[in-house]
Design a protein around this motif. Sequence first.
Motif, PDB file in Angstrom:
ATOM      1  N   PHE A  18       1.178  -1.010   0.122  1.00 32.57           N
ATOM      2  CA  PHE A  18       0.232  -0.054  -0.517  1.00 32.57           C
ATOM      3  C   PHE A  18       1.011   1.315  -0.047  1.00 32.57           C
ATOM      4  CE2 PHE A  18       0.881  -1.483   4.559  1.00 32.57           C
ATOM      5  CZ  PHE A  18       1.446  -0.887   5.311  1.00 32.57           C
ATOM      6  N   GLY A  19       0.823   1.995  -0.595  1.00 32.80           N
ATOM      7  CA  GLY A  19       1.596   3.139  -1.048  1.00 32.80           C
ATOM      8  C   GLY A  19       2.993   2.688  -1.152  1.00 32.80           C
ATOM      9  N   TYR A  20       3.730   3.546  -0.163  1.00 34.86           N
ATOM     10  CA  TYR A  20       4.942   2.622  -0.273  1.00 34.86           C
ATOM     11  C   TYR A  20       5.772   1.986   0.394  1.00 34.86           C
ATOM     12  CZ  TYR A  20       5.637   6.770  -3.576  1.00 34.86           C
ATOM     13  OH  TYR A  20       5.474   7.998  -4.515  1.00 34.86           O
ATOM     14  N   PHE A  21       4.864   1.355   0.983  1.00 36.00           N
ATOM     15  CA  PHE A  21       4.998   0.820   2.520  1.00 36.00           C
ATOM     16  C   PHE A  21       4.719  -0.597   1.885  1.00 36.00           C
ATOM     17  CE2 PHE A  21       4.105   4.599   3.875  1.00 36.00           C
ATOM     18  CZ  PHE A  21       5.728   5.095   4.587  1.00 36.00           C
ATOM     19  N   SER A  22       4.541  -1.929   3.106  1.00 39.16           N
ATOM     20  CA  SER A  22       3.660  -3.240   2.900  1.00 39.16           C
ATOM     21  C   SER A  22       3.910  -4.040   4.354  1.00 39.16           C
ATOM     22  CB  SER A  22       4.724  -4.128   1.443  1.00 39.16           C
ATOM     23  OG  SER A  22       5.709  -4.662   2.189  1.00 39.16           O
ATOM     24  N   MET A  54       0.465   4.293  13.380  1.00 41.09           N
ATOM     25  CA  MET A  54      -1.294   4.640  12.737  1.00 41.09           C
ATOM     26  C   MET A  54      -1.024   5.755  11.323  1.00 41.09           C
ATOM     27  SD  MET A  54      -3.597   3.061  14.403  1.00 41.09           S
ATOM     28  CE  MET A  54      -5.126   3.544  14.661  1.00 41.09           C
ATOM     29  N   GLY A  55       0.361   5.346  11.488  1.00 39.71           N
ATOM     30  CA  GLY A  55       0.451   7.166  10.515  1.00 39.71           C
ATOM     31  C   GLY A  55      -0.264   6.499   9.426  1.00 39.71           C
ATOM     32  N   VAL A  56      -0.482   5.058   8.785  1.00 38.23           N
ATOM     33  CA  VAL A  56      -0.711   4.778   7.376  1.00 38.23           C
ATOM     34  C   VAL A  56      -1.916   4.656   7.598  1.00 38.23           C
ATOM     35  CG1 VAL A  56       0.926   3.492   6.918  1.00 38.23           C
ATOM     36  CG2 VAL A  56      -0.959   2.436   7.971  1.00 38.23           C
ATOM     37  N   PHE A  57      -2.851   5.839   8.647  1.00 35.65           N
ATOM     38  CA  PHE A  57      -4.556   5.214   8.154  1.00 35.65           C
ATOM     39  C   PHE A  57      -4.876   6.620   8.198  1.00 35.65           C
ATOM     40  CE2 PHE A  57      -3.385   1.609  11.267  1.00 35.65           C
ATOM     41  CZ  PHE A  57      -4.048   0.802  10.199  1.00 35.65           C
ATOM     42  N   VAL A  58      -6.081   7.307   7.571  1.00 35.59           N
ATOM     43  CA  VAL A  58      -6.099   8.352   7.505  1.00 35.59           C
ATOM     44  C   VAL A  58      -7.977   8.386   7.769  1.00 35.59           C
ATOM     45  CG1 VAL A  58      -5.532   9.387   5.481  1.00 35.59           C
ATOM     46  CG2 VAL A  58      -7.723   8.096   4.748  1.00 35.59           C
ATOM     47  N   ASN A  93      -1.958   3.036  -4.919  1.00 38.81           N
ATOM     48  CA  ASN A  93      -0.708   1.563  -5.626  1.00 38.81           C
ATOM     49  C   ASN A  93      -0.776   1.035  -4.383  1.00 38.81           C
ATOM     50  OD1 ASN A  93       1.040   0.664  -6.008  1.00 38.81           O
ATOM     51  ND2 ASN A  93       2.532   1.380  -4.490  1.00 38.81           N
ATOM     52  N   PHE A  94      -1.592  -0.568  -4.471  1.00 39.35           N
ATOM     53  CA  PHE A  94      -2.151  -1.165  -3.670  1.00 39.35           C
ATOM     54  C   PHE A  94      -2.443  -2.337  -4.435  1.00 39.35           C
ATOM     55  CE2 PHE A  94      -5.277  -4.639  -1.809  1.00 39.35           C
ATOM     56  CZ  PHE A  94      -4.875  -3.674  -0.110  1.00 39.35           C
ATOM     57  N   MET A  95      -1.565  -3.998  -3.812  1.00 39.60           N
ATOM     58  CA  MET A  95      -1.558  -5.276  -4.462  1.00 39.60           C
ATOM     59  C   MET A  95      -1.670  -6.152  -3.197  1.00 39.60           C
ATOM     60  SD  MET A  95       1.376  -6.456  -7.383  1.00 39.60           S
ATOM     61  CE  MET A  95       2.267  -6.326  -6.236  1.00 39.60           C
ATOM     62  N   ILE A  96      -1.978  -7.454  -3.434  1.00 38.88           N
ATOM     63  CA  ILE A  96      -1.507  -8.178  -2.174  1.00 38.88           C
ATOM     64  C   ILE A  96      -1.511  -9.310  -3.440  1.00 38.88           C
ATOM     65  CG2 ILE A  96      -3.076 -10.215  -1.037  1.00 38.88           C
ATOM     66  CD1 ILE A  96      -5.083  -7.876  -0.684  1.00 38.88           C
TER      67      ILE A  96
END
Length: 83
Positions: A8-12, A41-45, A75-78
């Motif tokens: 998700f974004g630049y993270f996983s 919690m910084g990855v949530f809006v 940018n989202f993928m599993i």
Amino acid sequence: MTKYRVIFGYFSELVTVDEPTTDYGTILDLAIDQLESDGNMGVFVSDEDIERDGITDDMYITGGNHGLNLYHGGNFMIERVDE
């Protein structure tokens, strides 16, 4: 045990489940719950952020036990991780 990477974004976030699955909703929920449990919690809006900043629904996904909004910016993928 089977592992999946939720990107998700630049993270996983790496999620481990007992058996291979195509239930991506469950994998997403597990990833969101792990992030919350780890204090990331910084990855949530918030709903307020979404409304105030005009974040469209193709930029976040909602899940987990507490219905948190995971921001991915499009940018989202599993993906399954083979070891």
